[in-house]
Structures are given as structure tokens and as C-alpha cells.
Motif scaffolding. Structure first.
Motif, PDB file in Angstrom:
ATOM      1  N   MET A 176      11.365  -3.600  -2.886  1.00 22.83           N
ATOM      2  CA  MET A 176      10.060  -3.240  -2.317  1.00 22.83           C
ATOM      3  C   MET A 176      10.164  -1.992  -1.448  1.00 22.83           C
ATOM      4  O   MET A 176       9.283  -1.143  -1.435  1.00 22.83           O
ATOM      5  CB  MET A 176       9.509  -4.402  -1.485  1.00 22.83           C
ATOM      6  CG  MET A 176       9.025  -5.561  -2.353  1.00 22.83           C
ATOM      7  SD  MET A 176       8.470  -6.950  -1.345  1.00 22.83           S
ATOM      8  CE  MET A 176       6.711  -6.758  -1.430  1.00 22.83           C
ATOM      9  N   ALA A 177      11.297  -1.879  -0.730  1.00 18.55           N
ATOM     10  CA  ALA A 177      11.506  -0.694   0.109  1.00 18.55           C
ATOM     11  C   ALA A 177      11.570   0.557  -0.757  1.00 18.55           C
ATOM     12  O   ALA A 177      11.007   1.599  -0.404  1.00 18.55           O
ATOM     13  CB  ALA A 177      12.785  -0.847   0.925  1.00 18.55           C
ATOM     14  N   LYS A 178      12.229   0.426  -1.889  1.00 18.66           N
ATOM     15  CA  LYS A 178      12.340   1.580  -2.809  1.00 18.66           C
ATOM     16  C   LYS A 178      10.951   2.012  -3.284  1.00 18.66           C
ATOM     17  O   LYS A 178      10.661   3.196  -3.398  1.00 18.66           O
ATOM     18  CB  LYS A 178      13.217   1.201  -4.013  1.00 18.66           C
ATOM     19  CG  LYS A 178      14.690   1.068  -3.670  1.00 18.66           C
ATOM     20  CD  LYS A 178      15.538   1.005  -4.946  1.00 18.66           C
ATOM     21  CE  LYS A 178      17.014   0.863  -4.626  1.00 18.66           C
ATOM     22  NZ  LYS A 178      17.379  -0.517  -4.247  1.00 18.66           N
ATOM     23  N   VAL A 216       5.568   7.021  -0.825  1.00 22.57           N
ATOM     24  CA  VAL A 216       5.384   7.995   0.262  1.00 22.57           C
ATOM     25  C   VAL A 216       5.757   9.398  -0.230  1.00 22.57           C
ATOM     26  O   VAL A 216       5.055  10.371   0.045  1.00 22.57           O
ATOM     27  CB  VAL A 216       6.246   7.594   1.494  1.00 22.57           C
ATOM     28  CG1 VAL A 216       6.277   8.722   2.518  1.00 22.57           C
ATOM     29  CG2 VAL A 216       5.703   6.319   2.117  1.00 22.57           C
ATOM     30  N   GLU A 217       6.851   9.482  -0.978  1.00 26.68           N
ATOM     31  CA  GLU A 217       7.273  10.799  -1.484  1.00 26.68           C
ATOM     32  C   GLU A 217       6.268  11.337  -2.499  1.00 26.68           C
ATOM     33  O   GLU A 217       6.000  12.536  -2.519  1.00 26.68           O
ATOM     34  CB  GLU A 217       8.675  10.686  -2.092  1.00 26.68           C
ATOM     35  CG  GLU A 217       9.716  10.554  -0.991  1.00 26.68           C
ATOM     36  CD  GLU A 217      11.125  10.304  -1.519  1.00 26.68           C
ATOM     37  OE1 GLU A 217      12.056  10.343  -0.702  1.00 26.68           O
ATOM     38  OE2 GLU A 217      11.294  10.061  -2.739  1.00 26.68           O
ATOM     39  N   ALA A 218       5.700  10.418  -3.293  1.00 25.07           N
ATOM     40  CA  ALA A 218       4.684  10.846  -4.264  1.00 25.07           C
ATOM     41  C   ALA A 218       3.457  11.401  -3.557  1.00 25.07           C
ATOM     42  O   ALA A 218       2.768  12.281  -4.069  1.00 25.07           O
ATOM     43  CB  ALA A 218       4.301   9.676  -5.164  1.00 25.07           C
ATOM     44  N   GLN A 236       7.395  13.029   6.659  1.00 25.60           N
ATOM     45  CA  GLN A 236       7.743  12.157   7.786  1.00 25.60           C
ATOM     46  C   GLN A 236       6.589  11.194   8.073  1.00 25.60           C
ATOM     47  O   GLN A 236       5.427  11.607   8.075  1.00 25.60           O
ATOM     48  CB  GLN A 236       8.049  12.987   9.037  1.00 25.60           C
ATOM     49  CG  GLN A 236       8.748  12.140  10.090  1.00 25.60           C
ATOM     50  CD  GLN A 236       9.150  12.946  11.307  1.00 25.60           C
ATOM     51  OE1 GLN A 236       8.354  13.698  11.873  1.00 25.60           O
ATOM     52  NE2 GLN A 236      10.394  12.796  11.723  1.00 25.60           N
ATOM     53  N   ILE A 237       6.904   9.945   8.292  1.00 29.62           N
ATOM     54  CA  ILE A 237       5.841   8.952   8.508  1.00 29.62           C
ATOM     55  C   ILE A 237       6.173   8.038   9.695  1.00 29.62           C
ATOM     56  O   ILE A 237       7.332   7.861  10.064  1.00 29.62           O
ATOM     57  CB  ILE A 237       5.635   8.057   7.254  1.00 29.62           C
ATOM     58  CG1 ILE A 237       6.943   7.332   6.884  1.00 29.62           C
ATOM     59  CG2 ILE A 237       5.112   8.859   6.090  1.00 29.62           C
ATOM     60  CD1 ILE A 237       6.750   6.198   5.896  1.00 29.62           C
ATOM     61  N   ASP A 238       5.120   7.476  10.261  1.00 30.72           N
ATOM     62  CA  ASP A 238       5.254   6.338  11.164  1.00 30.72           C
ATOM     63  C   ASP A 238       4.918   5.107  10.343  1.00 30.72           C
ATOM     64  O   ASP A 238       3.944   5.111   9.575  1.00 30.72           O
ATOM     65  CB  ASP A 238       4.274   6.443  12.340  1.00 30.72           C
ATOM     66  CG  ASP A 238       4.660   7.579  13.283  1.00 30.72           C
ATOM     67  OD1 ASP A 238       5.850   7.945  13.312  1.00 30.72           O
ATOM     68  OD2 ASP A 238       3.766   8.093  13.978  1.00 30.72           O
ATOM     69  N   LEU A 239       5.675   4.045  10.528  1.00 33.34           N
ATOM     70  CA  LEU A 239       5.559   2.905   9.637  1.00 33.34           C
ATOM     71  C   LEU A 239       5.184   1.658  10.421  1.00 33.34           C
ATOM     72  O   LEU A 239       5.828   1.332  11.425  1.00 33.34           O
ATOM     73  CB  LEU A 239       6.936   2.722   8.971  1.00 33.34           C
ATOM     74  CG  LEU A 239       7.065   1.955   7.676  1.00 33.34           C
ATOM     75  CD1 LEU A 239       6.105   2.478   6.625  1.00 33.34           C
ATOM     76  CD2 LEU A 239       8.498   2.077   7.170  1.00 33.34           C
TER      77      LEU A 239
END
Lengths: 317, 123
Positions: free
Chosen positions: B1-3, B9-11, B16-19
Motif C-alpha cells: 500500500m505504501a508503494k 504522489v509521484e504521478a 514533497q508532501i505532508d502526510l
């Protein structure tokens, strides 16, 4: 198929967590039955840069229960820079250091301050009021104007039942009060020995039908009237002048006690025990919350570092 | 799921993100932070715990029963997500109303999705 809990709680070390280098905010409710709250503490203890917030009286969905507060906390956490944190320690600390009004931390601090000045106690929860202050039930004073003014100020205003000549007058007075405030207010019913007893059942009917949901009882043991009040979901606060009366009131189903020491106005009982002695003793014995009667000009007098201070509030009489 | 999260996100073209991870999402958020440390700036973990945490014994059958309804109703939700007190239950009902008042509703998740989630947690 493994249940989520079985799968997620194998006996593995927590070593991975120390590799999480980002600042982390961990939040949860007081008693999460899905992912037990203790796990939030474990996260905080093992992630090198983590801050923990546990919200009261809540479970797994604490962030749904306290949306505004959580958003304020999250904003504060997300806006503070890494430099600030290195300098000041942690994000929540920065809230207290926030300087300008344009500073998001300052705005969040506003939300926190609002919570601080709105003192939440079991009494404010029970009565649905903002401040833990309850007006005394006073003969010839407790009219709708007085009760509405107290309720509008965030306390609990009380209409004195027996000041009204008849139950019909009481019903009218309750209606007048409702016209002046949409906040909770209460009715005081004092049960005294008398050859011609007031029509208490009709007074209770008028109170219930008027939409009042809190009644302060005083005088004799209110046991015989409790079922009628409880049947309509009315919370009962009984006035007591001693520990033993308070315990009786608790046993018969009262929701809170108004504790009345020797120096108080009205009828101070026959035990001559002042509040300084009576209040701590009542706090030791009672499970239900209580209010301390008398005029308390300084809030500090009510909280001399007492571990039970959250149960106290003042009643102006 | 992390993958999947990292790929998503990359798509989106984000660097850079806040999660924010809630519950199962919190398990995933920890894994994303570990797998892509440069992608994640800050993390909020809500109602979640670590791998190897505590509570396996206290995951009682009533919780499991409420949590595995195909169509969860208000009663399941109030039991699982809120404290038994009157104030907490009232807050739960208010949230339920807010949630169902939104114009843009999520598609309800299926039993298949529930099974896939459990498998993902286990892997």
C-alpha cells in the motif's frame, strides 16, 4: 484471513520507528478500542522527533470529535519550521511564543486560549453551560430576568419555583425566561415541612412542560419527586449542608450536589460546618460532581491545588 | 500500500508532501516515511500505532463484529470511533450528519476491499 489486529501486532521490535526522521505529530482519543491508545505513546517514545496529543473523552475517532481543535493543532505543527523547533523544542511550545496576529501559530493559539477560558468541568458538561457558575435559588429574586441574565452570561440561571404563587405562574415565568435566553436555565424547588404544602407535582409538570431540563431541589429529601423528574430526563442538583445528606442525595439518584457550608446564605443546615471543612470532605466522599455554594470572588480560592478541583464550581447566592 | 501511495504522489508530480495517516492509513504513512524519506516533510499519525504495538489481546470480539459489517451503520460507527459517554456519542452523531451531508460522497468500500486491506496489513 488474519484480522487487522492480528496482522499488525506481531511480536516484532519497534526498531524501525527510530529511522523515521521527519517531525511527527501523534494524536488519538483517550480510549481507542480499535488501535489501543497506548500505541500512540509507544509511537511518540520511539520516533525521535514526535509530539503526542491525547484528546479527552474520546476514542478512535477523536479527530472527528474535535475537528476544530485538531485542525488548529495540525496547522500549528505543519507551519512551524524545523529551525523553530530546534530552537524552541517542540511545536506546541511555539504556540505560546507566537507573536504577530498574522502568525498562524498565533491564530491557533486563539483556539487554544478559547478552550482555556471556557473551563470545562463535569458541571459544565452536565448543565450544558460555558462557565461553571450556578445562580442560587433565591426567593423574591429568582425571576426570569435574573435567570436569563445569568444564563446569557454563560452560567446557569435559576427561576425560584416557590416565588411564583401558582404552577400556572411558574409556567408563565419559565416561558418569559425562554423568551430572553436560548441557553439552559433551571428551576429551584424547595421542599419544606408545611401544613399547606405547595402543589409540587403541578410545579414539576410546569417545569417539564416548559422545557426545563435541570432542577435544583432544596430543603427535605427530594426522593419522592425524583422519579417524576427523571422520567422526563431532568437533571437534579440537590442542595446539601453535610456529607451524609450529600451521600443520601447521591444514592437516591441526584446528578449533582450543591454544597452549602455554614457561612452560606439561605438555610445553612444545623451542623455548623463551614465550606473550608465541608467541601474537601464532600470531595473525598462523593462520586457525582458538586458545586460549592457561597460567593467566590476569587477563582483561586476554589482550586488550592486540590486534585479534585475539576469537580468544583461556584454558586453565587 | 505504501508503494501505491508513493507511485500516486509521484504521478501527481509532487516532490514533497505532508502526510496525514488515520488508523490503517497511519500504518501506511509510517511505511511511506521510511521508504521515501525525501518525499515526506512532516507526518501526522492519528488513531494508529506501530508495527509490534500493544493491544492484540484487547481486540475483543465485539469490536471485530462491529468492524466487519458490510454496510456499517451509525451504531457500529459510534461504538468503534467514540467513547461511551453522552458527550462523545453526541459528537459522533454530529460527525455522522456532517459526513453524510457532503455533496461529494466516497463510494462505499466493499467486503473485497476490507479483505485486501487486511492482506496488505499482513504483508
Amino acid at each position: 484471513m488474519l484480522s487487522p489486529a492480528e496482522a499488525w501486532f506481531p511480536n516484532e521490535p519497534l526498531g524501525q520507528l527510530k529511522k523515521i526522521k521527519q517531525p511527527v505529530l501523534v494524536v488519538n482519543g483517550h480510549d481507542d478500542i480499535m488501535v489501543p491508545s497506548i500505541n500512540s505513546f509507544i509511537l511518540q517514545q520511539h520516533i525521535p522527533n514526535a509530539t503526542l496529543i491525547i484528546y479527552p473523552d474520546s476514542g478512535h475517532g477523536a479527530i472527528f470529535q474535535y475537528p476544530d481543535l485538531f485542525v488548529a493543532h495540525a496547522r500549528l505543527f505543519l507551519k512551524s519550521s524545523a529551525k523553530d523547533e530546534a530552537k524552541r523544542g517542540c511545536a506546541p511550545e511555539e504556540a505560546r511564543c507566537g507573536r504577530g496576529t498574522s502568525d498562524p501559530a498565533h491564530l491557533a493559539r486563539g483556539a487554544l486560549t478559547e478552550r482555556r477560558i471556557s473551563m470545562r468541568t463535569r458541571i459544565t458538561e452536565l448543565c450544558g453551560i460555558k462557565h461553571p457558575i450556578i445562580q442560587g435559588g433565591m426567593h423574591r429574586v429568582g425571576y426570569a430576568e435574573m435567570a436569563a441574565a445569568v444564563s446569557n452570561a454563560g452560567g446557569l440561571g435559576i427561576i425560584t419555583g416557590l416565588t411564583q404563587p401558582t404552577p400556572e405562574d411558574l409556567a408563565r415565568e419559565i416561558g418569559r425566561c425562554r423568551d430572553m435566553t436560548d441557553r439552559p436555565s433551571a428551576v429551584n424547588l424547595t421542599f419544606l415541612p408545611s401544613f399547606a404544602a405547595p402543589p409540587y407535582p403541578e410545579c414539576i409538570d410546569a417545569t417539564v412542560e416548559g422545557g426545563v431540563r435541570i432542577v435544583e431541589t432544596a430543603g427535605r429529601n427530594p426522593a419522592q419527586y425524583i422519579p417524576a423528574l427523571k422520567a422526563h430526563g431532568v437533571k437534579v442538583i440537590h442542595k446539601c449542608t453535610s456529607v451524609r445528606h450529600s451521600l443520601t442525595a447521591e444514592r437516591i439518584g441526584c446528578d449533582a450536589i450543591s454544597v452549602d457550608g455554614f457561612e452560606c446564605g439561605g438555610h445553612p443546615g444545623e451542623d455548623d460546618v463551614p465550606n473550608m471543612i465541608l467541601l474537601p470532605r464532600v470531595a473525598e466522599e462523593l462520586k457525582i460532581p458538586f458545586v460549592a455554594r457561597e460567593a467566590w470572588p476569587m477563582g483561586g480560592a476554589l482550586s488550592p491545588r486540590s486534585p479534585r478541583r475539576h469537580r468544583l464550581c461556584s454558586q453565587q447566592a | 500500500m505504501a508503494k501505491h501511495v508513493i507511485a500516486f504522489v509521484e504521478a501527481l508530480g509532487l516532490t514533497q508532501i505532508d502526510l496525514l495517516g488515520f488508523s490503517l492509513g497511519g500504518f501506511v504513512a509510517q511505511e511511506v516515511a521510511l521508504q521515501s524519506p525525501d518525499l515526506v516533510r512532516r507526518v501526522i499519525l492519528a488513531g494508529t500505532g506501530p508495527q509490534g504495538g500493544e493491544g492484540r489481546d484487547s481486540f475483543n470480539p465485539t469490536v471485530a463484529e462491529h468492524a466487519t459489517q458490510e454496510t456499517p451503520v451509525l451504531e457500529n460507527f459510534l461504538y468503534l470511533f467514540f467513547a461511551p459517554s453522552e458527550t462523545s456519542q453526541a459528537a459522533g452523531r454530529a460527525f455522522w450528519e456532517r459526513r453524510h451531508g457532503r455533496a461529494d460522497q466516497d463510494v462505499p468500500s466493499s467486503m473485497a476491499a476490507m479483505g485486501a486491506q487486511a492482506d496488505a496489513i499482513a504483508s
